[in-house]
Every structure is written in C-alpha cells, then in structure tokens.
Write an enzyme that holds these catalytic residues in place. Structure first.
Site: not given
Ligand code: B4P
Length: 192
Positions: A14, A89, A128, A134, A146
């Site tokens: 995302k 979420r 990551r 993190r 998670r």
């Molecule tokens: P991404 O996949 O981009 O990470 P994300 O989904 O955005 O992150 P996540 O859901 O963990 O975190 P968030 O900040 O929203 O990247 C993951 C990895 O994969 C990276 O290293 C990237 O380089 C790699 N990657 C991406 N695409 C790839 C591909 N095609 N091939 C290979 N590798 C690839 O949330 C973090 C925490 O914040 C939550 O657990 C919660 O505690 C809190 N939080 C956030 N929003 C909330 C909400 N609305 N309500 C309540 N808590 C919340």
C-alpha cells in the site's frame, strides 16, 4: 473529487504504491501509519499512546485515527482528491470516513485491494524490518498478530465497500512497476 482507498494486509504494498500514485494523479496521500509514526518520532502524547498498540501488532483506537483523518481533511480544503492508505481498518473507521466525506459533499470513488499471499507478506515485512528500525516488522510473532487483527477487524471493511459496489481486487505480487501499471489501469477507467 477522486477519493481512492488502497486496501490490503500489512506488507501488501500500500505504502509503496501510494508514493507512486500520488505523484501520477496529484492526490493527497493520507497514510495513518505514517501519521502515527510521525507522532511517535516527536514523542507526542498521541504518539506514545499509539506506540504501545503498534509495538504489539494491535490497531490504534478508532477515535485516535478518525480524529487524525478529520484534521487532515480540514487541512486540505482544495484537494482534488485523497488517497487513503491503511485507513479505514475497521468498520467504525469506514462509517466515520463516509460521514466526513459526506460533509464535504463527496464520497469514496474506488477501493482497490492488493492481493498477496501470507508467506510473501512475512518475507517482505521481515526484510523491511532489517533496515527500517520498525519494531512491528522485526518480530515474526508481532507480524502474525497483525495478520490475525487484519482478518478479524479489517476484512469486514471489504464487505462494507463490496455492498456499495466500490471494491476491486488486484494481484499484488510481481514487480512494483507491474503492480503500479495494473492499479493505474483500473484508476484510469474509473476516472473516465
Ligand atoms: P508496504 O506493503 O508498502 O507496507 P504497507 O502495507 O503500507 O504497510 P503496513 O500495513 O505494514 O503499515 P501501516 O503503516 O499502514 O511495504 C512492505 C514491504 O514490502 C516494503 O519493504 C516494500 O519495499 C516491500 N514491497 C512492496 N511492494 C513489493 C513488491 N511488489 N515486491 C516485493 N516487495 C515489495 O501500519 C502500521 C501499524 O500502524 C498498524 O499495524 C497499526 O498498529 C497502526 N495503524 C495504521 N493505520 C491504522 C488505522 N487506520 N487504525 C488503527 N491502527 C492503525
């Protein structure tokens, strides 16, 4: 306005795709994860509270994230659209977002879900975790927690938008550019 939700489990890409999409479409990027990490880095009371949930792989309470999103929407009155990344979420967050957008006389245009298998997700997050510092990415137990929170609390959000016929899944495995092309094609169609 064009308001997009990028949906999917932790590690589905995302954040990665959002960075490219906001550049291409000129949308305002609202990532609750980034906003919370910013609060943590400034050691604000909100950040300290959020950290205690995030370190355990749990969701931060709804009222905290809904308040943050409300403030951000108010701060961008002239936006041509928003990209919501990692929000909503929970169903309560989705209902609150519907109301906030209604007040702005707009709504969600599309919800695009990145579909990625669990083994690939664990691999990406642990990878990551080696460099990001993190705490929620370094421990496989927290990562699994998670996923279980995602299944229990976030999957029902998909049903909320399926009922409204706004939900579409996209294959989230492949190179970042391949996925970006697939997501862009869907957005281009929806914008027409
Ligand atoms: P991404 O996949 O981009 O990470 P994300 O989904 O955005 O992150 P996540 O859901 O963990 O975190 P968030 O900040 O929203 O990247 C993951 C990895 O994969 C990276 O290293 C990237 O380089 C790699 N990657 C991406 N695409 C790839 C591909 N095609 N091939 C290979 N590798 C690839 O949330 C973090 C925490 O914040 C939550 O657990 C919660 O505690 C809190 N939080 C956030 N929003 C909330 C909400 N609305 N309500 C309540 N808590 C919340």
């Amino acid at each position: 306005m064009f308001n997009l939700i990028l949906f999917g489990p932790p590690g589905s890409g995302k954040g990665t795709q959002s960075d490219k999409l906001v550049d291409k479409y000129g949308l305002i990027h609202l990532s609750t994860g980034n906003l919370l990490r910013e609060e943590i880095s400034h050691k604000t009371p909100l950040g300290l509270e959020a950290k205690s949930f995030m370190d355990k792989g749990r969701l931060v309470p709804d009222e905290v994230v809904i308040g943050m999103i409300g403030t951000c929407l108010d701060n961008h009155k002239d936006a041509k659209g928003f990209l919501f990344d990692g929000f909503p979420r929970t169903v309560a967050q989705a209902q609150a977002l519907d109301k906030l957008l209604e007040l702005k006389k707009t709504g969600i245009s599309a919800v695009l879900a990145l579909d990625v298998g669990e083994d690939e997700l664990v691999k990406r997050l642990l990878n990551r975790g080696k460099t990001s510092g993190r705490s929620d990415d370094s421990d496989e137990d927290v990562i699994r927690k998670r996923f279980s929170v995602y299944k229990d609390e976030t999957t029902p959000v998909a049903d909320h938008y399926k009922k409204a016929k706004k939900f579409q899944s996209i294959k989230g495995e492949g190179t970042v550019d391949e996925i970006f092309d697939a997501v862009s094609k869907v957005i281009d169609k929806k914008m027409k």
